[in-house]
Write an enzyme that holds these catalytic residues in place. Structure first.
Site, mmCIF file in Angstrom:
data_model
loop_
_atom_site.group_PDB
_atom_site.id
_atom_site.type_symbol
_atom_site.label_atom_id
_atom_site.label_comp_id
_atom_site.label_asym_id
_atom_site.label_seq_id
_atom_site.Cartn_x
_atom_site.Cartn_y
_atom_site.Cartn_z
ATOM 1 N N GLU A 113 0.797 -1.222 0.000
ATOM 2 C CA GLU A 113 0.000 0.000 0.000
ATOM 3 C C GLU A 113 0.830 1.274 0.000
ATOM 4 O O GLU A 113 0.414 2.294 -0.553
ATOM 5 C CB GLU A 113 -0.939 0.007 1.227
ATOM 6 C CG GLU A 113 -1.997 -1.070 1.212
ATOM 7 C CD GLU A 113 -2.998 -0.904 0.082
ATOM 8 O OE1 GLU A 113 -3.211 0.245 -0.364
ATOM 9 O OE2 GLU A 113 -3.562 -1.929 -0.363
ATOM 10 N N SER A 145 -51.975 -23.130 41.224
ATOM 11 C CA SER A 145 -51.733 -23.279 42.660
ATOM 12 C C SER A 145 -50.378 -22.736 43.107
ATOM 13 O O SER A 145 -50.137 -22.603 44.308
ATOM 14 C CB SER A 145 -51.839 -24.754 43.062
ATOM 15 O OG SER A 145 -53.169 -25.207 42.902
#
Length: 882
Positions: free
Chosen positions: A90, A477
């Protein structure tokens, strides 16, 4: 001669004029575009979008969310050869220029003149960072000029190493990977230090065109570019010729790697994701928040296994519903085509899709996605009676072909080894099907409400509906302990006698019954709760008062609008969720205090700064008359007790100091110390301070109801718990709603609360006999058998003294600053009498007239009748989303 002198003078003058004009144009452009560029301070704050990551309390990755995968790393953590690979391809003169490479610019201008086309060959690493961080990708002269100016500014503001670090962390490298660390994980499943030279060069080749040079999508192009980068590295002296020759011979090993999820907890992950999005909005997925949850990864594994095993067992009990799909094998010309078809059926839990290739009387051949073919025998399919209804099944199969035929898409699962670790295909395969019944399982720490494990269904990716938090169901319950606690707080006792007999409600056709239709006559509350006698609960609610009981229930966090204001409340006809039930039962387990369910321990930003710490914001149980809880650090030394420990000791009235002085006399001093700590920076102290949980059940009532619920697990409807676990430190309550539509078990020890629920999402019946004892209790046992396997028994806290709860006399709610008249719930102490002998059933006439001629018999001394309901909201402790 004079002509040439005039010509040279003219040319120099023209050149000077052109240079002056050029410089003026550049100066003008600078003054135009410079204000549009970020200043030096902003350049140091280049935003790197990092996804949201969610971890367990033991720091195991649960989930990751975000469009961009990024793993920022420091410069020193980047291997030198990886840095060199990027520089080689690069920007070879990166460490020589000041953001602009003159040679690169000259080369680019030459290419434009020679070819007539624009070239980006002059872009340095600094210019690429400027473009990626602050600018768009428009190929215009204006953008190029901005890029140049910004590159120069970056070089003036940051060092070369800082610029390279930012570039390597921010560059897009394909497949949602931003930065080299994310690319290493995405393509190779490795950390940076583990990459080979060839792999480093492959990653370095991606920035120019991440899709064109992608080693997964376009291997030939990617390999060519990789080898060229290796050549450039050798030419620039970064690697030796020998290194180059070895690396170029390496094959392409790239493949897609997903984040390494270490703990399966997708339901909790979605709860966290939603909470973080609500808190941080659009920043949730980009700022790199690390969320550490309360979840224990090992216990989550136990919960997953317990829920799935229970739902699979229920499903098998009710028969085979048939093939998931069916195809015509003749329509497919090759095995590859069959595998392509099979890939459309995702794995659900451990259940893999299989295609039946052949089926006979004794055996079937099944193709799996891994291209293996397994065999299923008659013994493997023997369970698969045809499903007809929840209460009916077909006959037992006599041939394999009675169950499955060629072309069927079925489900199989690998069997687990004897040590119950991960499923292992080498142990064989089990024929099964995807359960249609739903379930939820929650494990909570009762001392602070932290969720340690949660399952909201069989498989999140098959059904994202979270039944642990989103399913509003009747508790049945399992709500009765609330009814009984309210009664106990009004003067009833565990030994109080109430008649278990039929009852009629004036003006109503409702005729409630006990499960099974039997009645036992006068019985103690202890036995009635243990055996879940419905008629006792109804009489108890009627005598305690519906308004008072509803007000009492709101203390636990129940919403008033979800509690019916009639006697059906005694049978649990309200609406709640498994997490709410876990929070409710936590108050029974922790001594009577209200805690809030939460699932996030702390939130950190990408720099490690703590944004939220639950330990300092979540209510903790630490006793009565305390506003702040000192949180002790793990294993404090005895020789140097922490400040928090010292204060806690001073607050404990049961302790004495080393001189034998009663700590009751020191309460004022302890309160003063706590007040001083409230104004301190707690991070500098040895311990942290958290808000204290508020008492919602007086200590005697809490002690009594826990003792009664221990009977449920020892000789009551959940006796299987004690029979299996052989522990005395477990209490709880079962719950089964009408027609077995909901199955619950809410159980707890002094250190854990676990709630198991099962039912169909469409409210279909579970079937005859599918009570909580057969569905929810086994799920609970499956979880807690593992959670408690190495934990010694721990007795519930003994009742040392009576702790009162202040009540608003007008409403029956917990008193607050607006209460005009405050009373304390009083309990009349009763000696523990021997359990009365149960009267024989035949001595009682169970007729409506007889039972309604007088109020139900009860040995109790209520101190106050329930007051009328006033239009005032309950005093509720707000739930925390965290």
């Amino acid at each position: 001669m004079r002509f040439f002198i005039h010509l040279i003078t003219f040319l120099l003058s023209s050149l000077l004029s052109l240079s002056t004009v050029g410089l003026a144009i550049l100066a003008g452009l600078y003054f135009i575009y410079s204000p549009q560029l970020p200043n030096s301070e902003d350049l140091r704050k280049i935003d790197i979008q990092v996804p949201l990551r969610i971890y367990s309390r033991d720091e195991r990755l649960i989930a990751e969310y975000g469009e961009k995968r990024s793993r920022p790393v420091n410069f020193n953590a980047i291997p030198e050869r990886l840095r060199q690979a990027f520089i080689a391809i690069e920007d070879a003169r990166y460490y020589e220029h000041q953001g602009i490479d003159p040679k690169g610019v000259a080369r680019a201008l030459y290419n434009v003149i020679a070819t007539g086309r624009k070239s980006q060959g002059a872009s340095t690493i600094t210019m690429q960072l400027a473009r990626n961080a602050f600018l768009d990708n428009d190929k215009t002269l204006a953008r190029k000029f901005k890029e140049t100016l910004l590159a120069i500014r970056l070089e003036q503001t940051l060092s070369k190493d800082e610029i390279l670090e930012l570039y390597l962390n921010k560059i897009f490298l394909g497949n949602r990977a931003y930065g080299i660390a994310a690319a290493a994980e995405t393509y190779y499943g490795k950390q940076l230090d583990d990459l080979t030279l060839a792999e480093m060069a492959m990653i370095a080749g991606l920035p120019k065109a991440p899709s064109r040079y992608n080693p997964i999508v376009n291997e030939p192009r990617a390999m060519t570019r990789r080898n060229y980068i290796l050549q450039r590295m050798a030419e620039q002296g970064f690697i030796t010729l020998a290194d180059y020759k070895i690396a170029v011979k390496q094959p392409n090993t790239a493949s897609v790697h997903k984040p390494d999820i270490e703990t399966y907890a997708p339901y909790l992950a979605e709860m966290v994701r939603a909470a973080i999005v609500e808190k941080y909005q659009d920043k949730a997925y980009t700022q790199g928040y690390d969320v550490y949850t309360t979840l224990d990864s090992e216990m989550q594994t136990y919960a997953t296994d317990a829920l799935r095993t229970t739902l699979e067992n229920y499903d098998r009990r009710h028969g085979y519903r048939g093939a998931e799909d069916h195809i015509n094998l003749e329509d497919y010309s090759s095995q590859d085509e069959l595998l392509d078809k099979l890939s459309n059926y995702q794995q659900v839990g451990d259940l893999q899709a299989g295609l039946v290739l052949k089926s006979t009387k004794t055996e079937a051949s099944v193709l799996l996605m891994n291209e293996t073919v397994i065999s299923l025998s008659l013994a493997d399919v023997k369970w698969a009676n045809k499903f007809i209804t929840a209460n009916r099944r077909g006959s037992t199969p006599k041939r394999v072909s009675d169950v499955i035929v060629a072309g069927d898409i079925i489900r199989v699962r690998p069997l687990k080894s004897t040590n119950k670790t991960e499923p292992d295909p080498t142990n064989g395969w089990q024929f099964t099907q995807i359960p249609t019944v739903g379930g939820a399982l929650v494990l909570m720490d009762p001392h602070n409400g932290a969720i340690r494990a949660v399952m909201g269904g069989y498989d999140f990716y098959y059904s994202k509906f979270n039944r642990a938090t989103q399913a509003m169901r009747q508790p049945g319950s399992s709500f009765k302990p609330i009814i009984y606690s309210a009664a106990l707080s009004r003067g009833f006792a565990p030994t109080s006698i109430v008649n278990d007999a039929p009852i009629s409600i004036p003006g109503s056709n409702w005729q409630p019954k006990n499960f099974g239709g039997s009645y036992i006559g006068p019985t103690t509350l202890s036995e009635a709760l243990a055996k879940s006698r419905n008629l006792v609960s109804i009489r108890l609610l009627r005598d305690t008062g519906i308004p008072y009981t509803i007000n009492y229930a709101t203390r636990f966090g129940f919403s008033r609008e979800h509690l019916p204001p009639n006697l059906t409340l005694a049978l649990g006809t309200g609406l709640t969720t498994p997490v709410q039930m876990a929070t409710t039962y936590a108050a029974f387990a922790n001594g009577g205090f209200k805690v809030d369910a939460h699932f996030i321990n702390r939130i950190q930003d990408s720099n490690g700064q703590v944004l939220f710490d639950a330990t300092t914001e979540t209510r903790q149980v630490c006793g009565d008359d305390i506003k702040l809880c000192p949180i002790r650090k793990p294993k404090p030394t005895q020789s140097e007790p922490t400040a928090a420990t010292q204060i806690a000791d001073n607050l404990d009235p049961t302790k004495t100091d080393n001189k034998g002085t009663d700590n009751k006399d020191k309460k004022t001093s302890a309160d003063a110390k706590l007040a001083a700590l409230e104004n301190k920076d707690y991070d500098t102290e040895p311990g942290k301070i958290a808000p204290a949980a508020v008492r919602i059940i007086d200590s005697r009532t809490q002690h009594q109801i826990v003792t009664m619920m221990q009977g449920v697990t020892q000789f009551g409807t959940a006796a299987a718990v004690n029979k299996t676990l052989h522990r005395s430190d477990i209490a709880g309550k079962t719950g089964t709603t009408n027609e077995q539509r909901d199955s619950w078990f809410c159980g707890f020890t002094p250190d854990y609360v676990a709630v198991a629920w099962s039912g169909f999402d469409d409210m279909a019946e579970l079937g005859e006999g599918e009570t909580s004892g057969k569905v929810a209790v086994p799920m609970w046992i499956g979880l807690m058998q593992q959670v408690l396997k190495n934990a010694p028994e721990k007795k519930f806290k003994k009742l040392d003294k009576l702790q009162m709860v202040k009540i608003d006399a007008k409403t029956g709610l917990l008193a607050d600053d607006t209460s005009a008249e405050v009373i304390e719930e009083k309990l009349v102490a009763q000696p523990e009498a021997a359990k009365p002998a149960r009267a024989k059933t035949e001595n009682f006439e169970f007729t409506s007239a007889a039972t309604e001629s007088a109020p139900p018999t009860a040995t109790h001394q209520p101190t106050q009748r329930p007051a009328p309901v006033r239009k005032r909201e309950a005093v509720e402790i707000p739930e925390q989303i965290f």
